[in-house]
Design a protein around this motif. Structure first.
Motif, PDB file in Angstrom:
ATOM      1  N   GLY A 136       0.807  -1.214   0.000  1.00 35.89           N
ATOM      2  CA  GLY A 136       0.000   0.000   0.000  1.00 35.89           C
ATOM      3  C   GLY A 136       0.841   1.265   0.000  1.00 35.89           C
ATOM      4  N   GLY A 137       2.110   1.149   0.389  1.00 35.41           N
ATOM      5  CA  GLY A 137       2.996   2.304   0.367  1.00 35.41           C
ATOM      6  C   GLY A 137       3.684   2.529  -0.966  1.00 35.41           C
ATOM      7  N   ARG A 138       3.398   1.685  -1.964  1.00 32.31           N
ATOM      8  CA  ARG A 138       4.058   1.792  -3.269  1.00 32.31           C
ATOM      9  C   ARG A 138       3.622   3.077  -3.987  1.00 32.31           C
ATOM     10  NH1 ARG A 138       6.093  -1.733  -7.328  1.00 32.31           N
ATOM     11  NH2 ARG A 138       5.817  -3.501  -5.895  1.00 32.31           N
ATOM     12  N   PRO A 139       4.571   3.862  -4.498  1.00 32.95           N
ATOM     13  CA  PRO A 139       4.204   5.030  -5.310  1.00 32.95           C
ATOM     14  C   PRO A 139       3.785   4.599  -6.709  1.00 32.95           C
ATOM     15  CG  PRO A 139       6.575   4.826  -5.192  1.00 32.95           C
ATOM     16  CD  PRO A 139       6.023   3.741  -4.302  1.00 32.95           C
ATOM     17  N   ASN A 140       3.309   5.551  -7.520  1.00 35.22           N
ATOM     18  CA  ASN A 140       2.954   5.206  -8.889  1.00 35.22           C
ATOM     19  C   ASN A 140       4.205   4.821  -9.676  1.00 35.22           C
ATOM     20  OD1 ASN A 140       4.105   7.582 -10.389  1.00 35.22           O
ATOM     21  ND2 ASN A 140       2.644   8.702  -9.101  1.00 35.22           N
ATOM     22  N   ALA A 141       4.013   4.203 -10.821  1.00 38.71           N
ATOM     23  CA  ALA A 141       5.130   3.604 -11.566  1.00 38.71           C
ATOM     24  C   ALA A 141       6.189   4.633 -11.945  1.00 38.71           C
ATOM     25  CB  ALA A 141       4.596   2.905 -12.813  1.00 38.71           C
ATOM     26  N   ALA A 142       5.769   5.809 -12.390  1.00 42.25           N
ATOM     27  CA  ALA A 142       6.737   6.822 -12.814  1.00 42.25           C
ATOM     28  C   ALA A 142       7.567   7.304 -11.630  1.00 42.25           C
ATOM     29  CB  ALA A 142       6.012   7.993 -13.470  1.00 42.25           C
ATOM     30  N   LEU A 143       6.901   7.570 -10.506  1.00 43.79           N
ATOM     31  CA  LEU A 143       7.640   8.030  -9.331  1.00 43.79           C
ATOM     32  C   LEU A 143       8.564   6.943  -8.808  1.00 43.79           C
ATOM     33  CD1 LEU A 143       8.251  10.110  -7.176  1.00 43.79           C
ATOM     34  CD2 LEU A 143       6.208   9.358  -5.926  1.00 43.79           C
ATOM     35  N   LEU A 144       8.098   5.701  -8.823  1.00 46.20           N
ATOM     36  CA  LEU A 144       8.941   4.611  -8.337  1.00 46.20           C
ATOM     37  C   LEU A 144      10.189   4.454  -9.196  1.00 46.20           C
ATOM     38  CD1 LEU A 144       9.442   2.325  -6.376  1.00 46.20           C
ATOM     39  CD2 LEU A 144       8.015   0.843  -7.794  1.00 46.20           C
ATOM     40  N   ALA A 145      10.060   4.610 -10.503  1.00 48.29           N
ATOM     41  CA  ALA A 145      11.227   4.523 -11.385  1.00 48.29           C
ATOM     42  C   ALA A 145      12.243   5.609 -11.032  1.00 48.29           C
ATOM     43  CB  ALA A 145      10.798   4.641 -12.843  1.00 48.29           C
ATOM     44  N   LEU A 146      11.755   6.816 -10.768  1.00 44.51           N
ATOM     45  CA  LEU A 146      12.660   7.904 -10.380  1.00 44.51           C
ATOM     46  C   LEU A 146      13.317   7.610  -9.036  1.00 44.51           C
ATOM     47  CD1 LEU A 146      13.860  10.751 -10.620  1.00 44.51           C
ATOM     48  CD2 LEU A 146      11.725  11.631  -9.603  1.00 44.51           C
ATOM     49  N   MET A 147      12.517   7.176  -8.054  1.00 46.91           N
ATOM     50  CA  MET A 147      13.073   6.929  -6.733  1.00 46.91           C
ATOM     51  C   MET A 147      14.048   5.755  -6.753  1.00 46.91           C
ATOM     52  SD  MET A 147      11.790   9.473  -5.428  1.00 46.91           S
ATOM     53  CE  MET A 147      12.775   9.267  -3.956  1.00 46.91           C
ATOM     54  N   ASP A 148      13.786   4.754  -7.587  1.00 49.48           N
ATOM     55  CA  ASP A 148      14.742   3.653  -7.727  1.00 49.48           C
ATOM     56  C   ASP A 148      16.101   4.187  -8.160  1.00 49.48           C
ATOM     57  OD1 ASP A 148      13.187   1.535  -6.915  1.00 49.48           O
ATOM     58  OD2 ASP A 148      12.596   0.923  -8.935  1.00 49.48           O
ATOM     59  N   ALA A 149      16.102   5.048  -9.165  1.00 49.13           N
ATOM     60  CA  ALA A 149      17.368   5.599  -9.655  1.00 49.13           C
ATOM     61  C   ALA A 149      18.063   6.413  -8.572  1.00 49.13           C
ATOM     62  CB  ALA A 149      17.115   6.454 -10.892  1.00 49.13           C
ATOM     63  N   LEU A 150      17.307   7.233  -7.846  1.00 53.98           N
ATOM     64  CA  LEU A 150      17.906   8.094  -6.820  1.00 53.98           C
ATOM     65  C   LEU A 150      18.395   7.296  -5.630  1.00 53.98           C
ATOM     66  CD1 LEU A 150      15.388  11.098  -6.860  1.00 53.98           C
ATOM     67  CD2 LEU A 150      17.666  11.005  -7.892  1.00 53.98           C
ATOM     68  N   PHE A 151      17.566   6.390  -5.124  1.00 54.95           N
ATOM     69  CA  PHE A 151      17.948   5.642  -3.929  1.00 54.95           C
ATOM     70  C   PHE A 151      19.055   4.627  -4.210  1.00 54.95           C
ATOM     71  CE2 PHE A 151      13.595   6.607  -1.991  1.00 54.95           C
ATOM     72  CZ  PHE A 151      14.118   7.539  -1.122  1.00 54.95           C
ATOM     73  N   ARG A 152      19.025   3.984  -5.358  1.00 56.40           N
ATOM     74  CA  ARG A 152      20.089   3.026  -5.665  1.00 56.40           C
ATOM     75  C   ARG A 152      21.441   3.712  -5.738  1.00 56.40           C
ATOM     76  NH1 ARG A 152      16.300   0.043 -10.150  1.00 56.40           N
ATOM     77  NH2 ARG A 152      15.261  -1.391  -8.694  1.00 56.40           N
ATOM     78  N   ASN A 153      21.445   4.952  -6.175  1.00 50.24           N
ATOM     79  CA  ASN A 153      22.697   5.703  -6.168  1.00 50.24           C
ATOM     80  C   ASN A 153      23.066   6.147  -4.758  1.00 50.24           C
ATOM     81  OD1 ASN A 153      24.876   7.469  -7.512  1.00 50.24           O
ATOM     82  ND2 ASN A 153      23.688   8.967  -6.363  1.00 50.24           N
ATOM     83  N   ALA A 154      22.072   6.658  -4.011  1.00 51.88           N
ATOM     84  CA  ALA A 154      22.348   7.204  -2.680  1.00 51.88           C
ATOM     85  C   ALA A 154      22.744   6.135  -1.682  1.00 51.88           C
ATOM     86  CB  ALA A 154      21.119   7.957  -2.165  1.00 51.88           C
ATOM     87  N   LEU A 155      22.312   4.897  -1.894  1.00 55.54           N
ATOM     88  CA  LEU A 155      22.597   3.823  -0.949  1.00 55.54           C
ATOM     89  C   LEU A 155      23.857   3.053  -1.314  1.00 55.54           C
ATOM     90  CD1 LEU A 155      18.926   2.580  -0.456  1.00 55.54           C
ATOM     91  CD2 LEU A 155      20.285   3.973   1.119  1.00 55.54           C
ATOM     92  N   ARG A 156      24.695   3.627  -2.158  1.00 55.72           N
ATOM     93  CA  ARG A 156      25.995   3.049  -2.474  1.00 55.72           C
ATOM     94  C   ARG A 156      27.032   3.595  -1.494  1.00 55.72           C
ATOM     95  NH1 ARG A 156      26.439   1.162  -7.820  1.00 55.72           N
ATOM     96  NH2 ARG A 156      28.652   1.654  -7.849  1.00 55.72           N
ATOM     97  N   PRO A 157      28.136   2.860  -1.272  1.00 57.27           N
ATOM     98  CA  PRO A 157      29.237   3.432  -0.478  1.00 57.27           C
ATOM     99  C   PRO A 157      29.918   4.533  -1.280  1.00 57.27           C
ATOM    100  CG  PRO A 157      29.863   1.294  -1.367  1.00 57.27           C
ATOM    101  CD  PRO A 157      28.409   1.468  -1.690  1.00 57.27           C
ATOM    102  N   PHE A 158      30.074   5.698  -0.678  1.00 60.86           N
ATOM    103  CA  PHE A 158      30.608   6.845  -1.394  1.00 60.86           C
ATOM    104  C   PHE A 158      32.103   6.973  -1.182  1.00 60.86           C
ATOM    105  CE2 PHE A 158      26.160   8.152  -1.328  1.00 60.86           C
ATOM    106  CZ  PHE A 158      26.012   8.607  -2.624  1.00 60.86           C
ATOM    107  N   LEU A 159      32.804   7.249  -2.271  1.00 53.61           N
ATOM    108  CA  LEU A 159      34.214   7.603  -2.233  1.00 53.61           C
ATOM    109  C   LEU A 159      34.415   8.834  -3.108  1.00 53.61           C
ATOM    110  CD1 LEU A 159      36.006   4.140  -2.617  1.00 53.61           C
ATOM    111  CD2 LEU A 159      35.912   5.557  -0.570  1.00 53.61           C
ATOM    112  N   PRO A 160      35.325   9.735  -2.740  1.00 56.10           N
ATOM    113  CA  PRO A 160      35.583  10.905  -3.584  1.00 56.10           C
ATOM    114  C   PRO A 160      35.941  10.486  -5.004  1.00 56.10           C
ATOM    115  CG  PRO A 160      36.674  11.140  -1.462  1.00 56.10           C
ATOM    116  CD  PRO A 160      36.135   9.742  -1.518  1.00 56.10           C
ATOM    117  N   GLY A 161      35.236  11.080  -5.968  1.00 51.06           N
ATOM    118  CA  GLY A 161      35.537  10.785  -7.358  1.00 51.06           C
ATOM    119  C   GLY A 161      34.845   9.555  -7.894  1.00 51.06           C
ATOM    120  N   SER A 162      34.097   8.836  -7.055  1.00 47.79           N
ATOM    121  CA  SER A 162      33.404   7.630  -7.511  1.00 47.79           C
ATOM    122  C   SER A 162      31.961   7.958  -7.835  1.00 47.79           C
ATOM    123  CB  SER A 162      33.464   6.535  -6.448  1.00 47.79           C
ATOM    124  OG  SER A 162      32.692   6.904  -5.329  1.00 47.79           O
ATOM    125  N   GLY A 163      31.294   7.033  -8.475  1.00 41.20           N
ATOM    126  CA  GLY A 163      29.883   7.206  -8.776  1.00 41.20           C
ATOM    127  C   GLY A 163      29.661   7.892 -10.108  1.00 41.20           C
TER     128      GLY A 163
END
Length: 362
Positions: free
Chosen positions: A292-319
């Motif tokens: 029931g907490g699922r967003p609509n398909a377009a928003l979920l596609a955007l959030m997938d892209a944003l969160f998958r990037n944000a939940l990576r281990p960050f290093l300077p110059g990476s990503g």
């Protein structure tokens, strides 16, 4: 799974560390250091029986990280005692949040966990007394200008952070888990009513299991800051695994509690990305009930892209070269969730042009 960052793969399969070569360890240790997960690596290697098989220099590095974490944990326990002593006259139980709660309750999520402040939850009506007692015992508000003081005291869900003048430790005093200006405002009275006392430690409480998971999910997926996103996701993974095994009825109760607290969306994201990135074993019935907490398909596609990037281990110059834009979008989203549009516009204008040094501090 091979497309996942090295640190993420290790968090999923800790035993894989035994086969790493020197370049793997160079990258893994850098990623773990950036994510504040160095001590976690040490404890996972020991738990999965591979520590002795690691190169000696790696064992020394992990041993140092573990020692630093052990001292940090000792300091946290001492600081909790000082806060409890300072607030004894309120007659309120000391309700701990986030990393402090994991340590005090001896949860698996505390293993290797580092954090910078003590978080507590008190009734809003008690804020003046709590603040006065903390000041009396050596804590003082940080260097916030008049705008920031108003921002915290009128709109936010906490007092301005307070730092002890001698020990330099920081305490965040919350009266809710989301700001009063947010569209979604879980009733903090419900959280306090179901809080659990810690056995053998009179006067200390932590949130109930479902509430602890939901608070962690809300903090990660609503705040807009992801410097330690992978660490916070691993917190969720360990909380879900532990409570799912130790608390009868946990999986059945979790989606219902999310609906009661209006936190269906953070729970959906928490389950989605912990399962996808860390392999968290969530029952299919719970996943379906939380849909029931699922967003609509377009928003979920955007959030997938944003969160998958944000939940990576960050290093300077990476990503990706687009990563900074994604970070900015999540930061704006976090503020959007916390306040209505006109207030948000005024707030961002003030932080960008009138106090630019504080843009990321609020």
């Amino acid at each position: 799974m091979n497309t996942l960052p090295l640190l993420t793969r290790v968090l999923r399969e800790p035993a894989s560390m035994a086969a790493f070569d020197a370049p793997d360890w160079e990258l893994l240790l850098r990623q773990a250091g950036a994510a504040d997960l160095g001590a976690t690596l040490a404890l996972l290697a020991e738990e999965h029986g591979v520590l002795a098989a690691l190169p000696e220099r790696v064992q020394r590095r992990l041993a140092w990280s573990r020692t630093a974490w052990e001292r940090h944990t000792q300091a946290v326990r001492f600081e909790v005692q000082q806060v409890q002593r300072a607030l004894a006259d309120t007659g309120l139980p000391l309700l701990l949040l986030k990393g402090t709660a994991y340590v005090a309750a001896g949860l698996p999520a505390a293993s290797g966990r580092l954090f910078s402040d003590i978080d507590i939850l008190v009734p809003k009506a008690a804020l003046p007394d709590v603040e006065s007692l903390l000041i009396l015992h050596g804590w003082a508000a940080g260097h916030h200008d008049e705008y920031d003081q108003r921002y915290y005291r009128e709109w936010m869900h906490e007092l301005p952070p307070m730092q002890h003048m001698r020990r330099a430790t920081v305490i965040d005093v919350h009266h809710a888990i989301l700001p009063e200006t947010a569209a979604v405002r879980p009733d903090p009275a419900l959280l306090r009513a179901d809080a659990r006392a810690l056995p053998g430690v009179p006067g200390l409480q932590v949130l109930a299991p479902c509430d602890m998971v939901l608070h962690s999910a809300t903090h990660l997926f609503s705040e807009g800051e992801y410097d330690h996103g992978l660490r916070d996701l691993f917190d969720l993974h360990r909380l879900l695994c532990h409570f799912g095994a130790a608390e009868p009825g946990f999986w059945q109760a979790l989606p219902g509690r999310a609906r009661q607290l209006e936190l269906e969306r953070p729970l959906f994201y928490a389950l989605r990305y912990s399962m996808e990135l860390l392999g968290t074993p969530v029952p299919a019935a719970t996943v379906a009930d939380a849909d029931g907490g699922r967003p609509n398909a377009a928003l979920l596609a955007l959030m997938d892209a944003l969160f998958r990037n944000a939940l990576r281990p960050f290093l300077p110059g990476s990503g990706s070269v687009l990563a900074p834009a994604g970070d900015s979008l999540l930061y704006i989203r976090g503020n959007w969730l916390r306040m209505p549009p006109l207030m948000l516009a005024r707030h961002l204008f003030h932080k960008a042009f009138l106090s630019p040094g504080n843009v990321k501090s609020i």
